[in-house]
Design an enzyme around this catalytic site. Structure first.
Site, PDB file in Angstrom:
ATOM      1  N   LYS A  90      14.236  70.466  75.906  1.00 54.09           N
ATOM      2  CA  LYS A  90      14.313  71.920  75.727  1.00 54.09           C
ATOM      3  C   LYS A  90      15.713  72.382  76.059  1.00 54.09           C
ATOM      4  O   LYS A  90      16.273  72.000  77.091  1.00 54.09           O
ATOM      5  CB  LYS A  90      13.294  72.586  76.676  1.00 54.09           C
ATOM      6  CG  LYS A  90      13.253  74.080  76.603  1.00 54.09           C
ATOM      7  CD  LYS A  90      12.136  74.553  75.714  1.00 54.09           C
ATOM      8  CE  LYS A  90      12.289  75.986  75.261  1.00 54.09           C
ATOM      9  NZ  LYS A  90      13.176  76.174  74.103  1.00 54.09           N
ATOM     10  N   GLN A 111      21.273  71.456  81.624  1.00 53.72           N
ATOM     11  CA  GLN A 111      19.937  71.944  81.260  1.00 53.72           C
ATOM     12  C   GLN A 111      18.830  71.118  81.926  1.00 53.72           C
ATOM     13  O   GLN A 111      17.773  71.640  82.256  1.00 53.72           O
ATOM     14  CB  GLN A 111      19.784  71.901  79.732  1.00 53.72           C
ATOM     15  CG  GLN A 111      18.641  72.738  79.189  1.00 53.72           C
ATOM     16  CD  GLN A 111      18.964  74.220  79.081  1.00 53.72           C
ATOM     17  OE1 GLN A 111      20.074  74.582  78.685  1.00 53.72           O
ATOM     18  NE2 GLN A 111      18.028  75.071  79.439  1.00 53.72           N
ATOM     19  N   LYS A 114      18.575  72.483  85.427  1.00 57.84           N
ATOM     20  CA  LYS A 114      18.112  73.878  85.361  1.00 57.84           C
ATOM     21  C   LYS A 114      16.612  73.921  85.071  1.00 57.84           C
ATOM     22  O   LYS A 114      15.843  74.598  85.744  1.00 57.84           O
ATOM     23  CB  LYS A 114      18.874  74.605  84.238  1.00 57.84           C
ATOM     24  CG  LYS A 114      18.470  76.053  84.068  1.00 57.84           C
ATOM     25  CD  LYS A 114      19.098  76.690  82.858  1.00 57.84           C
ATOM     26  CE  LYS A 114      20.593  76.475  82.816  1.00 57.84           C
ATOM     27  NZ  LYS A 114      21.261  77.293  81.817  1.00 57.84           N
ATOM     28  N   LYS A 126      20.424  70.002  74.337  1.00 59.64           N
ATOM     29  CA  LYS A 126      21.277  71.078  73.820  1.00 59.64           C
ATOM     30  C   LYS A 126      21.724  70.664  72.425  1.00 59.64           C
ATOM     31  O   LYS A 126      21.760  69.477  72.100  1.00 59.64           O
ATOM     32  CB  LYS A 126      22.505  71.270  74.720  1.00 59.64           C
ATOM     33  CG  LYS A 126      23.132  72.625  74.616  1.00 59.64           C
ATOM     34  CD  LYS A 126      22.390  73.679  75.423  1.00 59.64           C
ATOM     35  CE  LYS A 126      22.915  75.064  75.149  1.00 59.64           C
ATOM     36  NZ  LYS A 126      22.356  76.069  76.051  1.00 59.64           N
ATOM     37  N   GLY A 165      17.988  79.681  71.447  1.00 56.85           N
ATOM     38  CA  GLY A 165      19.310  80.230  71.111  1.00 56.85           C
ATOM     39  C   GLY A 165      20.337  79.959  72.198  1.00 56.85           C
ATOM     40  O   GLY A 165      20.026  79.458  73.263  1.00 56.85           O
ATOM     41  N   ASP A 166      21.570  80.276  71.898  1.00 54.73           N
ATOM     42  CA  ASP A 166      22.679  80.233  72.860  1.00 54.73           C
ATOM     43  C   ASP A 166      23.798  81.043  72.200  1.00 54.73           C
ATOM     44  O   ASP A 166      23.518  81.885  71.324  1.00 54.73           O
ATOM     45  CB  ASP A 166      23.110  78.777  73.147  1.00 54.73           C
ATOM     46  CG  ASP A 166      24.083  78.672  74.329  1.00 54.73           C
ATOM     47  OD1 ASP A 166      23.628  78.775  75.475  1.00 54.73           O
ATOM     48  OD2 ASP A 166      25.294  78.503  74.110  1.00 54.73           O
ATOM     49  N   THR A 209      17.441  86.169  80.196  1.00 55.19           N
ATOM     50  CA  THR A 209      18.515  85.535  80.974  1.00 55.19           C
ATOM     51  C   THR A 209      19.242  86.586  81.823  1.00 55.19           C
ATOM     52  O   THR A 209      19.446  86.382  83.024  1.00 55.19           O
ATOM     53  CB  THR A 209      19.497  84.796  80.045  1.00 55.19           C
ATOM     54  OG1 THR A 209      18.746  83.922  79.206  1.00 55.19           O
ATOM     55  CG2 THR A 209      20.510  83.991  80.827  1.00 55.19           C
ATOM     56  N   ASN A 241      24.281  88.583  74.386  1.00 54.33           N
ATOM     57  CA  ASN A 241      22.910  88.705  74.869  1.00 54.33           C
ATOM     58  C   ASN A 241      22.821  88.740  76.394  1.00 54.33           C
ATOM     59  O   ASN A 241      22.194  89.635  76.969  1.00 54.33           O
ATOM     60  CB  ASN A 241      22.123  87.504  74.300  1.00 54.33           C
ATOM     61  CG  ASN A 241      20.704  87.511  74.744  1.00 54.33           C
ATOM     62  OD1 ASN A 241      20.402  87.177  75.885  1.00 54.33           O
ATOM     63  ND2 ASN A 241      19.812  87.911  73.873  1.00 54.33           N
ATOM     64  N   SER A 384      11.352  81.213  77.648  1.00 54.28           N
ATOM     65  CA  SER A 384      11.123  80.311  76.509  1.00 54.28           C
ATOM     66  C   SER A 384       9.880  79.466  76.762  1.00 54.28           C
ATOM     67  O   SER A 384       9.071  79.229  75.865  1.00 54.28           O
ATOM     68  CB  SER A 384      12.319  79.379  76.329  1.00 54.28           C
ATOM     69  OG  SER A 384      13.287  79.982  75.524  1.00 54.28           O
TER      70      SER A 384
HETATM   71  P1  NDP Z   1      26.428  85.538  72.764  1.00 56.80           P
HETATM   72  O1  NDP Z   1      26.886  84.811  71.580  1.00 56.80           O
HETATM   73  O2  NDP Z   1      25.357  86.547  72.616  1.00 56.80           O
HETATM   74  O3  NDP Z   1      27.655  86.226  73.515  1.00 56.80           O
HETATM   75  C1  NDP Z   1      28.734  85.488  73.991  1.00 56.80           C
HETATM   76  C2  NDP Z   1      29.781  86.442  74.519  1.00 56.80           C
HETATM   77  O4  NDP Z   1      30.795  85.701  75.146  1.00 56.80           O
HETATM   78  C3  NDP Z   1      30.446  87.254  73.425  1.00 56.80           C
HETATM   79  O5  NDP Z   1      30.815  88.496  73.933  1.00 56.80           O
HETATM   80  C4  NDP Z   1      31.691  86.429  73.081  1.00 56.80           C
HETATM   81  O6  NDP Z   1      32.756  87.203  72.558  1.00 56.80           O
HETATM   82  C5  NDP Z   1      32.045  85.880  74.437  1.00 56.80           C
HETATM   83  N1  NDP Z   1      32.680  84.558  74.274  1.00 56.80           N
HETATM   84  C6  NDP Z   1      32.141  83.441  73.724  1.00 56.80           C
HETATM   85  N2  NDP Z   1      33.022  82.439  73.733  1.00 56.80           N
HETATM   86  C7  NDP Z   1      34.137  82.932  74.287  1.00 56.80           C
HETATM   87  C8  NDP Z   1      35.389  82.384  74.591  1.00 56.80           C
HETATM   88  N3  NDP Z   1      35.677  81.109  74.305  1.00 56.80           N
HETATM   89  N4  NDP Z   1      36.308  83.196  75.183  1.00 56.80           N
HETATM   90  C9  NDP Z   1      35.996  84.479  75.487  1.00 56.80           C
HETATM   91  N5  NDP Z   1      34.815  85.063  75.228  1.00 56.80           N
HETATM   92  C10 NDP Z   1      33.895  84.296  74.650  1.00 56.80           C
HETATM   93  O7  NDP Z   1      25.971  84.404  73.812  1.00 56.80           O
HETATM   94  P2  NDP Z   1      25.005  84.520  75.047  1.00 56.80           P
HETATM   95  O8  NDP Z   1      25.152  85.842  75.702  1.00 56.80           O
HETATM   96  O9  NDP Z   1      23.672  84.068  74.610  1.00 56.80           O
HETATM   97  O10 NDP Z   1      25.572  83.361  76.000  1.00 56.80           O
HETATM   98  C11 NDP Z   1      26.593  83.615  76.963  1.00 56.80           C
HETATM   99  C12 NDP Z   1      26.602  82.509  78.000  1.00 56.80           C
HETATM  100  O11 NDP Z   1      25.315  82.433  78.620  1.00 56.80           O
HETATM  101  C13 NDP Z   1      26.854  81.097  77.455  1.00 56.80           C
HETATM  102  O12 NDP Z   1      27.542  80.352  78.441  1.00 56.80           O
HETATM  103  C14 NDP Z   1      25.453  80.519  77.295  1.00 56.80           C
HETATM  104  O13 NDP Z   1      25.438  79.112  77.325  1.00 56.80           O
HETATM  105  C15 NDP Z   1      24.786  81.117  78.529  1.00 56.80           C
HETATM  106  N6  NDP Z   1      23.331  81.182  78.484  1.00 56.80           N
HETATM  107  C16 NDP Z   1      22.689  81.870  77.493  1.00 56.80           C
HETATM  108  C17 NDP Z   1      21.311  81.948  77.486  1.00 56.80           C
HETATM  109  C18 NDP Z   1      20.568  82.802  76.521  1.00 56.80           C
HETATM  110  O14 NDP Z   1      19.371  83.007  76.750  1.00 56.80           O
HETATM  111  N7  NDP Z   1      21.182  83.342  75.492  1.00 56.80           N
HETATM  112  C19 NDP Z   1      20.516  81.208  78.481  1.00 56.80           C
HETATM  113  C20 NDP Z   1      21.286  80.588  79.523  1.00 56.80           C
HETATM  114  C21 NDP Z   1      22.646  80.545  79.473  1.00 56.80           C
HETATM  115  P3  NDP Z   1      32.830  87.577  70.990  1.00 56.80           P
HETATM  116  O15 NDP Z   1      31.834  88.691  70.815  1.00 56.80           O
HETATM  117  O16 NDP Z   1      34.227  87.981  70.748  1.00 56.80           O
HETATM  118  O17 NDP Z   1      32.439  86.321  70.263  1.00 56.80           O
END
Ligand code: NDP
Length: 451
Positions: A90, A111, A114, A126, A165-166, A209, A241, A384
């Site tokens: 997962k 993961q 976690k 992943k 998702g991620d 999250t 997100n 999830s």
């Molecule tokens: P999203 O795609 O919804 O958002 C990611 C955000 O981070 C965007 O604002 C993006 O900017 C910014 N970003 C991504 N890459 C970079 C980078 N290299 N430099 C600067 N800014 C960056 O992703 P999530 O919110 O889902 O995920 C965010 C983090 O949380 C990740 O590390 C993910 O692995 C982790 N996570 C997510 C979960 C989930 O349920 N979604 C669960 C657990 C962990 P821009 O808009 O310009 O692309």
């Protein structure tokens, strides 16, 4: 020399940059679990660490698709199935140009621990692709997702591997992936989580999250006898997100979140960020944060290039609690120094491994409450797993029921981590507590299941 140590030496000699984050994650765990390995030789005798750092399998495939101009595009797809000792594989799918095998190995490895910490029956994995959904039409995203699933469907299933998702993969992408899976297999089953509610998704999965990070932080502050978040200035990075739902929950608890960031820049709005506007910019219009300034010219926008190298503007804003929610290694040693100098008392990781090892070292040595990602951001995978239960039972839980269970689970994880740290002589160190508690559960299952 053990396999894990050999792997690290090999990496250091090779200078392979792709694997850097994977070895960073591995090294942290190896360091943290030393007291456990010393206190019980069974884990060394069964070579658990050496077996854990090698994924069960890595699936790599070509994804060809047709863009809106009729041109053929080619990307690479991956699924890293790391460990299924506790349950089906997962973990999320990430669509971002930076995706490579090393990043997915790091995320898959994290993961495992976690998912173990949640106490739920799920293993670690992943996957993703170097495809960039940014700037693509819905039709192009759909065509890419269909092509991606043509390969991926061979390796997943509700009792085998359940992706979610991620970064770059939200309800839209999960919907297209699910549609294609259904078409290929002629089955309607819970093979993906994060689905839209109308066809099997759980209420509150998008919020999970972010809300979970805040629940964890509240619990941690209480255990550490610090003031709660109500009325406190908080800084948040990211505008996706995780970040936006962290901001939402902070507002609900009466805190004042004053920032957010995307890859181009930082918004600092000292009165508290305008969440509805942010949702419109990022979720509905999918555009840049610069748009915020058109509605709120009194706020501050700092472009990424404007800030001196080595640090990030968002961590230079005075706050009580900081929530890095964008991506890995986005909070450096310089950032940690700035946060500490500005009086920050709590840092909770919403993103996966957003703080560098040097930054974590500083937080721990300055007795800052530090909530590591593998514990603090487990809320997404928790809900999830609730989605998997609802799909299996063909039932739907109310928002309140999911929220209540999420809150209870996050508080339990927090207590488990704090207690484990205390038991192993590192009270207040949530990094070691999370690594030891997560590792021990998987390790015990691996021993019981044989080689
Ligand atoms: P999203 O795609 O919804 O958002 C990611 C955000 O981070 C965007 O604002 C993006 O900017 C910014 N970003 C991504 N890459 C970079 C980078 N290299 N430099 C600067 N800014 C960056 O992703 P999530 O919110 O889902 O995920 C965010 C983090 O949380 C990740 O590390 C993910 O692995 C982790 N996570 C997510 C979960 C989930 O349920 N979604 C669960 C657990 C962990 P821009 O808009 O310009 O692309």
């Amino acid at each position: 020399m053990s396999r894990a140590e050999t792997e690290i030496q090999k990496f250091k000699r090779s200078g392979n940059d792709e694997d850097k984050v994977f070895y960073q994650a591995m090294q942290e765990v190896i360091y943290s679990i030393a007291p456990l390995l010393e206190s019980d030789e069974i884990y060394t005798r069964h070579a658990i660490l050496d077996r854990l750092v090698v994924p069960d399998r890595i699936i790599k495939f070509k994804v060809s698709w047709l863009d809106d101009n009729g041109r053929i595009q080619v990307n690479t797809g991956y699924r890293v199935q790391f460990n299924n000792s506790l349950g089906p594989y997962k973990g999320g799918l990430r669509f971002h140009p930076s995706v490579n095998e090393g990043i997915l190995k790091f995320l898959g490895f994290e993961q495992i621990l976690k998912n173990s910490l949640t106490g739920l029956p799920i293993g670690g994995a992943k996957g993703g692709s170097d495809f960039d959904p940014k700037g693509k039409s819905d039709f192009e995203v759909m065509k890419f997702c269909s092509s991606f699933m043509v390969e991926l469907h061979k390796y997943i299933g509700p009792r085998m591997d359940v992706p979610a998702g991620d970064i770059g993969v939200g309800a839209r992408e999960i919907g297209y992936l699910f549609g294609e899976y259904k078409k290929i297999t002629s089955t309607y089953e819970g093979v993906l989580t994060g689905k839209p509610f109308m066809f099997g998704g759980s209420l509150m999965r998008p919020e999970a999250t972010g809300y979970g990070v805040v629940y964890f932080t509240q619990a941690m502050l209480e255990i550490e006898k610090k003031e709660p978040l109500k009325g406190k200035i908080c800084t948040v990075s990211g505008a996706g997100n995780v970040a936006l739902h962290t901001i939402e929950k902070l507002y609900e608890l009466g805190a004042i979140p004053v920032s957010c960031t995307d890859s181009r820049g930082t918004i600092y709005d000292s009165r508290g960020v305008d969440l509805e506007l942010l949702k419109d910019i990022k979720f509905a219009r999918r555009t840049s944060l610069e748009e915020y300034m058109k509605v709120h010219p009194e706020a501050k926008y700092i472009s990424t290039e404007e800030y001196p190298e080595g640090g990030h503007a968002v961590w230079d804003i005075p706050c009580y609690a900081a929530f890095p929610c964008a991506t890995q290694n986005e909070l450096t040693e310089v950032d940690a120094q700035n946060l500490i100098a500005n009086g920050c008392e709590s840092v909770s990781e919403g993103a996966n491994m957003p703080s560098t090892p040097e930054a974590i070292e500083l937080f721990l040595s300055h007795k800052i409450c530090f909530a590591p990602a593998k514990a603090a951001n487990a809320g997404g995978v928790v809900v999830s797993s609730f989605e998997m239960s609802q799909n299996a039972a063909m039932s739907k839980w109310s928002f309140e029921k999911v929220d209540q269970r999420l809150k209870i689970t996050m508080e339990q994880i927090c207590k488990r981590v704090a207690l484990t740290a205390k038991d192993y002589g590192v009270e207040g160190n949530y990094v070691d507590g999370a690594n030891i508690a997560g590792f021990k559960k998987v390790a015990d299952a691996m021993i019981a299941e044989g080689i």
